[in-house]
Design an enzyme around this catalytic site. Structure first.
Site, mmCIF file in Angstrom:
data_model
loop_
_atom_site.group_PDB
_atom_site.id
_atom_site.type_symbol
_atom_site.label_atom_id
_atom_site.label_comp_id
_atom_site.label_asym_id
_atom_site.label_seq_id
_atom_site.Cartn_x
_atom_site.Cartn_y
_atom_site.Cartn_z
ATOM 1 N N LEU A 185 -14.567 3.306 3.235
ATOM 2 C CA LEU A 185 -15.457 4.116 2.728
ATOM 3 C C LEU A 185 -16.127 3.765 1.545
ATOM 4 O O LEU A 185 -17.254 4.200 1.336
ATOM 5 C CB LEU A 185 -14.386 5.493 2.476
ATOM 6 C CG LEU A 185 -13.594 6.074 3.314
ATOM 7 C CD1 LEU A 185 -12.727 6.964 2.909
ATOM 8 C CD2 LEU A 185 -14.544 6.589 4.505
ATOM 9 N N LYS A 240 -3.486 2.913 -17.171
ATOM 10 C CA LYS A 240 -4.125 1.699 -16.393
ATOM 11 C C LYS A 240 -5.042 1.996 -15.375
ATOM 12 O O LYS A 240 -6.109 1.452 -15.209
ATOM 13 C CB LYS A 240 -2.758 1.398 -15.488
ATOM 14 C CG LYS A 240 -3.076 0.113 -14.434
ATOM 15 C CD LYS A 240 -2.047 -0.283 -14.003
ATOM 16 C CE LYS A 240 -1.519 0.541 -12.584
ATOM 17 N NZ LYS A 240 -2.468 0.195 -11.291
ATOM 18 N N ASN A 241 -4.996 2.962 -14.731
ATOM 19 C CA ASN A 241 -6.008 3.617 -13.537
ATOM 20 C C ASN A 241 -7.298 3.918 -14.219
ATOM 21 O O ASN A 241 -8.237 4.210 -13.384
ATOM 22 C CB ASN A 241 -5.401 4.269 -12.620
ATOM 23 C CG ASN A 241 -4.354 3.889 -11.782
ATOM 24 O OD1 ASN A 241 -4.022 2.797 -11.767
ATOM 25 N ND2 ASN A 241 -3.488 4.657 -10.824
ATOM 26 N N ARG A 298 -4.576 0.659 3.276
ATOM 27 C CA ARG A 298 -5.378 0.802 2.309
ATOM 28 C C ARG A 298 -6.717 0.244 2.572
ATOM 29 O O ARG A 298 -6.994 -0.875 1.991
ATOM 30 C CB ARG A 298 -4.923 0.285 0.982
ATOM 31 C CG ARG A 298 -3.595 1.210 0.731
ATOM 32 C CD ARG A 298 -3.031 0.778 -0.717
ATOM 33 N NE ARG A 298 -3.573 1.503 -1.836
ATOM 34 C CZ ARG A 298 -3.279 1.271 -3.075
ATOM 35 N NH1 ARG A 298 -2.243 0.704 -3.418
ATOM 36 N NH2 ARG A 298 -3.865 2.075 -3.832
ATOM 37 N N PRO A 299 -7.605 0.641 3.524
ATOM 38 C CA PRO A 299 -8.848 -0.010 3.626
ATOM 39 C C PRO A 299 -9.643 0.203 2.722
ATOM 40 O O PRO A 299 -9.554 1.136 1.964
ATOM 41 C CB PRO A 299 -9.224 0.621 5.054
ATOM 42 C CG PRO A 299 -8.629 1.932 5.220
ATOM 43 C CD PRO A 299 -7.302 1.643 4.305
ATOM 44 N N VAL A 300 -11.175 -0.433 2.515
ATOM 45 C CA VAL A 300 -12.202 0.030 1.810
ATOM 46 C C VAL A 300 -13.305 0.317 2.463
ATOM 47 O O VAL A 300 -14.470 0.324 1.867
ATOM 48 C CB VAL A 300 -12.519 -1.235 0.836
ATOM 49 C CG1 VAL A 300 -11.499 -1.279 -0.147
ATOM 50 C CG2 VAL A 300 -12.787 -2.567 1.579
ATOM 51 N N CYS A 360 -1.189 -4.234 2.081
ATOM 52 C CA CYS A 360 -0.641 -4.034 0.847
ATOM 53 C C CYS A 360 0.956 -3.294 1.246
ATOM 54 O O CYS A 360 0.848 -2.593 2.222
ATOM 55 C CB CYS A 360 -1.617 -3.093 0.047
ATOM 56 S SG CYS A 360 -0.841 -1.705 -0.744
ATOM 57 N N ASP A 399 1.566 8.846 -6.955
ATOM 58 C CA ASP A 399 2.175 8.007 -7.869
ATOM 59 C C ASP A 399 2.979 8.477 -8.630
ATOM 60 O O ASP A 399 3.852 7.853 -9.303
ATOM 61 C CB ASP A 399 1.020 7.377 -8.780
ATOM 62 C CG ASP A 399 0.016 6.603 -8.309
ATOM 63 O OD1 ASP A 399 0.278 6.031 -7.055
ATOM 64 O OD2 ASP A 399 -0.988 6.100 -8.981
ATOM 65 N N ARG A 453 3.010 -4.452 -14.294
ATOM 66 C CA ARG A 453 1.636 -4.265 -13.701
ATOM 67 C C ARG A 453 1.403 -3.012 -14.591
ATOM 68 O O ARG A 453 0.231 -2.784 -14.555
ATOM 69 C CB ARG A 453 1.511 -4.234 -12.146
ATOM 70 C CG ARG A 453 1.691 -5.484 -11.617
ATOM 71 C CD ARG A 453 1.459 -5.595 -9.865
ATOM 72 N NE ARG A 453 0.207 -4.342 -9.903
ATOM 73 C CZ ARG A 453 0.121 -3.675 -8.959
ATOM 74 N NH1 ARG A 453 0.656 -3.569 -7.895
ATOM 75 N NH2 ARG A 453 -1.106 -3.063 -9.130
ATOM 76 N N ILE A 494 -0.896 11.069 1.258
ATOM 77 C CA ILE A 494 -1.827 10.060 0.919
ATOM 78 C C ILE A 494 -1.871 8.602 1.565
ATOM 79 O O ILE A 494 -2.642 8.092 1.895
ATOM 80 C CB ILE A 494 -1.915 9.956 -0.817
ATOM 81 C CG1 ILE A 494 -2.181 11.349 -1.358
ATOM 82 C CG2 ILE A 494 -3.187 9.254 -1.042
ATOM 83 C CD1 ILE A 494 -3.288 12.044 -1.132
HETATM 84 C C1 UD1 Z 1 -6.027 4.927 -6.725
HETATM 85 C C2 UD1 Z 1 -4.923 4.563 -7.458
HETATM 86 C C3 UD1 Z 1 -3.625 4.513 -6.998
HETATM 87 C C4 UD1 Z 1 -3.163 5.870 -6.435
HETATM 88 C C5 UD1 Z 1 -4.348 6.482 -5.338
HETATM 89 C C6 UD1 Z 1 -4.232 7.613 -4.972
HETATM 90 C C7 UD1 Z 1 -6.177 3.026 -8.965
HETATM 91 C C8 UD1 Z 1 -6.348 1.510 -9.599
HETATM 92 N N1 UD1 Z 1 -5.206 3.113 -8.277
HETATM 93 O O1 UD1 Z 1 -5.888 4.062 -5.435
HETATM 94 O O2 UD1 Z 1 -2.507 4.264 -8.089
HETATM 95 O O3 UD1 Z 1 -2.066 5.943 -5.687
HETATM 96 O O4 UD1 Z 1 -5.629 6.303 -6.059
HETATM 97 O O5 UD1 Z 1 -4.130 8.704 -5.871
HETATM 98 O O6 UD1 Z 1 -6.765 4.002 -9.846
HETATM 99 N N2 UD1 Z 1 -8.829 5.258 2.022
HETATM 100 C C9 UD1 Z 1 -9.381 4.867 2.977
HETATM 101 N N3 UD1 Z 1 -10.625 3.977 3.009
HETATM 102 C C10 UD1 Z 1 -11.174 3.750 1.700
HETATM 103 C C11 UD1 Z 1 -10.571 4.131 0.656
HETATM 104 C C12 UD1 Z 1 -9.383 4.775 0.899
HETATM 105 O O7 UD1 Z 1 -9.146 5.166 4.317
HETATM 106 O O8 UD1 Z 1 -12.405 2.769 1.699
HETATM 107 C C13 UD1 Z 1 -7.731 5.890 2.117
HETATM 108 C C14 UD1 Z 1 -6.517 5.076 1.614
HETATM 109 O O9 UD1 Z 1 -5.834 4.285 2.344
HETATM 110 C C15 UD1 Z 1 -5.500 6.251 1.060
HETATM 111 C C16 UD1 Z 1 -6.526 7.278 0.676
HETATM 112 O O10 UD1 Z 1 -7.841 6.801 1.336
HETATM 113 O O11 UD1 Z 1 -4.932 6.797 2.153
HETATM 114 C C17 UD1 Z 1 -6.536 7.309 -0.853
HETATM 115 O O12 UD1 Z 1 -6.812 6.141 -1.456
HETATM 116 P P1 UD1 Z 1 -7.548 6.004 -2.662
HETATM 117 O O13 UD1 Z 1 -7.833 7.266 -3.280
HETATM 118 O O14 UD1 Z 1 -8.920 5.330 -2.419
HETATM 119 O O15 UD1 Z 1 -6.609 4.949 -3.700
HETATM 120 P P2 UD1 Z 1 -7.231 3.886 -4.652
HETATM 121 O O16 UD1 Z 1 -8.313 4.186 -5.204
HETATM 122 O O17 UD1 Z 1 -6.945 2.606 -3.800
#
Ligand code: UD1
Length: 433
Positions: A139, A22-23, A135-137, A130, A319, A411, A341
């Protein structure tokens, strides 16, 4: 609302075919936005998240054609069953990923990079809170800014624009992010000049995406390492790419074999995708053997407690943390599980204790004092991986377990009940709950 009813306590024995990840499939689908030519993905899983992503991409102007399960060519090509999906985005019809879709599936944010790179504009709802933490974006946004995008936050939406083309840059992620690395890889493929991504995520799903982009004409080197170099090209073209096997589905069924003290052959998957989990399982006393087409996992009573800490790939995946906890609840002796994480990713703990599991959480660590016998209980699923840990506990527990709110499972797990039932589990989906 559906629930899953399990009569547990039976060793599982048999064979399970592992689907495409899926990922990996979600970012590969988003990559289809980068070209006006067709992108064909083989070994695609059939899951609710894939349907949600398909609905979003159609709104953005993508046409999606699917073939039936197990088309002959795919089996020969990918060594596995699965659907083939052909994506074609001749024109971007809309640049908006609306709140109701992004809220349901965070991976919707992966359209941001491709839209701004190909079309110069994207409007994507912020994912919001969530179940497993904030889980911010941030970055993703900083990295796209470094590539020259103008980012504005308005009314809960990220509005990203660029007048001409994105420009290559050096991006150093302060924290490893899977989604962030994917967004930048896709955006940088169409940018002008070279982008270097430092501290990039190294997950197999990232490599799958980089291989797909290269097959589409991108120039990415450093695959599988923490430094990815992307030389941007003006246009990407058609490609045909297999989705990597799902390592989390693999690990979940490996734990199903171990927790029921049974023996399962997992077909169409690879040991190297999940080495950290298999190493820990071996330490616990589980037998794991590699075969030419997969892995055989067998266990007997007397498993030992083993400590794990979640980390980015190649470490122990977050996961798999909930499933590991269910297994450790049945092992002899104590184990410590540390989550590094995500914050708030122990929501399965109160539910697991309903089976009789002895788990105490201290900050980011949980201490599990193993007991060999769990007993069935009515429980409530809270997120995708937490819910499958309850199914695993139910398979090991004596008596009846009812897992409520199973829409989370759909999902990420394709035909879960059927796959388990074929190996001797008494499991069915029931209405209500
Ligand atoms: C992906 C996976 C999810 C998995 C995760 C970690 C998909 C669709 N989902 O999620 O199943 O659990 O990787 O292996 O592939 N973070 C920030 N700012 C950001 C982005 C991330 O602070 O802009 C933090 C997150 O809150 C978290 C860490 O970085 O603590 C890792 O997150 P990230 O690797 O980005 O996870 P996803 O891509 O959302």
């Amino acid at each position: 609302m559906d629930a899953i009813r399990i009569e547990g306590g039976k060793p599982l024995v048999g064979e399970i075919v592992i689907g495409g990840a899926k990922n990996a499939a979600l970012p590969l689908m988003a990559a289809g936005l980068l070209t006006d030519e067709p992108l064909t993905l083989t070994n695609m899983p059939e899951l609710a998240d894939i349907t949600t992503m398909g609905n979003l991409l159609r709104q953005l102007g993508m046409r999606i054609d699917q073939s039936a399960l197990g088309a002959g060519a795919d089996i020969a090509e990918a060594g596995a069953t699965g659907r083939t999906m052909t994506l074609r985005t001749e024109k971007i019809a809309s640049v908006t990923a609306p709140y109701d879709l992004v809220r349901r599936m965070r991976a919707s944010v992966l359209v941001l990079g491709p839209l701004v790179a190909r079309h110069g504009e994207a409007k994507v709802s912020l994912p919001g809170g969530c179940a497993i933490g904030t889980r911010p974006v941030d970055l993703h946004l900083k990295a796209l800014e470094a590539l020259g995008a103008k980012i504005e936050l308005k009314q809960g939406y990220v509005h990203a624009t660029v007048a001409k083309r994105l420009k290559g840059a050096q991006i150093i992620f302060p924290k490893i992010t899977v989604g962030g690395t994917e967004n930048v890889l896709m955006a940088a493929s169409l940018a002008e000049g070279e982008t270097v991504i430092e501290n990039a995520a190294r997950e197999p799903e990232i490599t799958n995406l980089a291989e797909c982009l290269n097959a589409m004409g991108a120039k990415i080197t450093g695959l599988g390492s923490g430094t990815l170099r992307v030389t941007g090209v003006e246009k990407l073209h058609a490609a045909r790419v297999p989705v990597v096997p799902d390592r989390i589905e693999t690990g979940t069924y490996a734990i199903a074999a171990a927790i029921t003290r049974g023996s399962l052959k997992l077909k169409g998957t690879r040991y190297d995708l999940l080495k950290a989990v298999f190493d820990s399982m071996k330490q616990a006393g589980v037998e794991i053997t590699e075969t030419p087409d997969g892995i055989v996992v067998s266990a007997k009573n007397g498993l030992k407690g083993v400590d794990v800490m979640t980390e980015p790939f190649p470490g122990f995946p977050t996961d798999m943390q909930a499933q590991w906890m269910a297994l450790m609840a049945t092992a002899d002796g104590a184990s410590m599980i540390t989550e590094t994480i995500f914050e708030n990713r122990f929501m399965h703990v109160p539910e697991l204790t309903r089976f009789g599991a002895d788990v105490n959480v201290h900050g980011t660590s949980a201490i599990v004092r193993g007991k060999t016998k769990l007993s069935g209980a009515p429980v409530m699923a809270t997120d995708l991986r937490a819910s499958v840990s309850l199914v695993l506990a139910g398979l090991a527990a004596s008596g009846e377990t009812l897992v409520n709110r199973v829409y989370h499972l759909d999902r990420g797990y394709e035909r879960l009940e059927q796959k388990l039932e074929a190996c001797g589990a008494t499991i069915e989906r029931v209405g209500g709950g």
